[in-house]
Write a protein that holds these residues in place. Structure first.
Motif, PDB file in Angstrom:
ATOM      1  N   ALA A  47       0.662   4.037  -2.760  1.00 53.21           N
ATOM      2  CA  ALA A  47      -0.103   5.227  -2.365  1.00 53.21           C
ATOM      3  C   ALA A  47       0.746   6.492  -2.374  1.00 53.21           C
ATOM      4  N   SER A  93      -3.673   9.995   1.694  1.00 54.87           N
ATOM      5  CA  SER A  93      -3.938   8.758   2.416  1.00 54.87           C
ATOM      6  C   SER A  93      -5.202   8.139   1.842  1.00 54.87           C
ATOM      7  N   TYR A 131       0.822  -1.213   0.000  1.00 52.48           N
ATOM      8  CA  TYR A 131       0.000   0.000   0.000  1.00 52.48           C
ATOM      9  C   TYR A 131       0.861   1.272   0.000  1.00 52.48           C
ATOM     10  N   VAL A 158      -5.816   1.284  -2.568  1.00 52.89           N
ATOM     11  CA  VAL A 158      -5.186   1.458  -3.875  1.00 52.89           C
ATOM     12  C   VAL A 158      -5.509   0.224  -4.709  1.00 52.89           C
TER      13      VAL A 158
END
Length: 84
Positions: A45, A55, A41, A59
């Protein structure tokens, strides 16, 4: 529009949990879906513009065009913002 027909409010950093539908979205993808507690992640991200801190709730790493359709439909139905 009925109250039950309204999309969920967008997720704001640190204020809401991800929508409960992520498991169903994950099952519908050929690619992968990563949530904040998963190892890949953070890598995915991270925005290309490091001046912008993001944030995302999750994803999606799309494997094909159908994954993009699934992810966009899920975001629209859930009231989630989308970034590409």
């Amino acid at each position: 529009m009925e109250a039950s027909d309204k999309p969920a409010a967008p997720i704001k950093e640190g204020t809401q949990s991800p929508p409960p539908g992520f498991p169903s979205l994950r099952r519908n993808l050929s690619g992968a879906l990563y949530e904040p507690d998963e190892s890949k992640y953070t890598e995915l991200a991270t925005a290309w513009n490091i001046a912008v801190i993001t944030s995302p709730a999750a994803v999606v790493e799309a494997a094909n065009a159908q994954d993009v359709v699934e992810a966009l439909n899920f975001a629209a139905t859930s009231g989630l913002p989308v970034s590409v």
